[in-house]
Design a protein around this motif. Sequence first.
Motif, short mmCIF file in Angstrom:
data_model
loop_
_atom_site.label_atom_id
_atom_site.label_comp_id
_atom_site.label_asym_id
_atom_site.label_seq_id
_atom_site.Cartn_x
_atom_site.Cartn_y
_atom_site.Cartn_z
N ASN A 110 25.07 30.69 -10.56
CA ASN A 110 24.38 29.49 -10.05
C ASN A 110 25.20 28.79 -8.97
O ASN A 110 25.32 27.57 -8.95
CB ASN A 110 24.05 28.52 -11.19
N GLY A 111 25.82 29.58 -8.09
CA GLY A 111 26.57 29.03 -6.96
C GLY A 111 28.05 28.82 -7.18
O GLY A 111 28.78 28.54 -6.25
N VAL A 112 28.54 28.95 -8.42
CA VAL A 112 29.96 28.80 -8.70
C VAL A 112 30.59 30.19 -8.69
O VAL A 112 30.12 31.10 -9.36
CB VAL A 112 30.20 28.12 -10.07
N VAL A 113 31.65 30.35 -7.92
CA VAL A 113 32.29 31.66 -7.76
C VAL A 113 33.28 31.91 -8.90
O VAL A 113 34.06 31.04 -9.28
CB VAL A 113 33.02 31.75 -6.40
N TYR A 114 33.23 33.13 -9.41
CA TYR A 114 34.15 33.59 -10.45
C TYR A 114 34.86 34.84 -9.96
O TYR A 114 34.24 35.69 -9.32
CB TYR A 114 33.39 33.92 -11.75
#
Length: 140
Positions: A110-114
């Motif tokens: 959902n748009g958060v980079v991991y």
Amino acid sequence: MKRKQILWLILCSFCLLFSACSSNQEENNILEEIRSAPVVKLEFAEQQSDEPIFADNTVPTETFADLRIQTSDDEWDEEWIYRFTYNPKEKVINGHEIIVQIGLTSASINGVVYIPEEDVDDSAILEWAEGVYKRVVGEI
């Protein structure tokens, strides 16, 4: 005057502490939602058919939430190779849809980079996604 400065420093410290806790809590919540989602829609960028593939979220032995990953401040700048949508709106009415895009070296939730943790190979996320996709397609 010194008292105000000390009080201000203490207040700022608490704000930083609470914002860090909130971020970790939010990350844990989204990973728990992924773990408990009843359905996942799987897509592969080079998929031959336009038909989406839906599967029970119990298929993989290791879920995305179990991978050794950490958040990154980087922006998502990769093309997705695999896209897994947990609680897809086509199957889970009034669910919270979570879109996981997986590239060569990272993922976006959902748009958060991991990214993989420091001692984990850069391709670990992609290898996991490839294995899950192949298992599901093989079962269809």
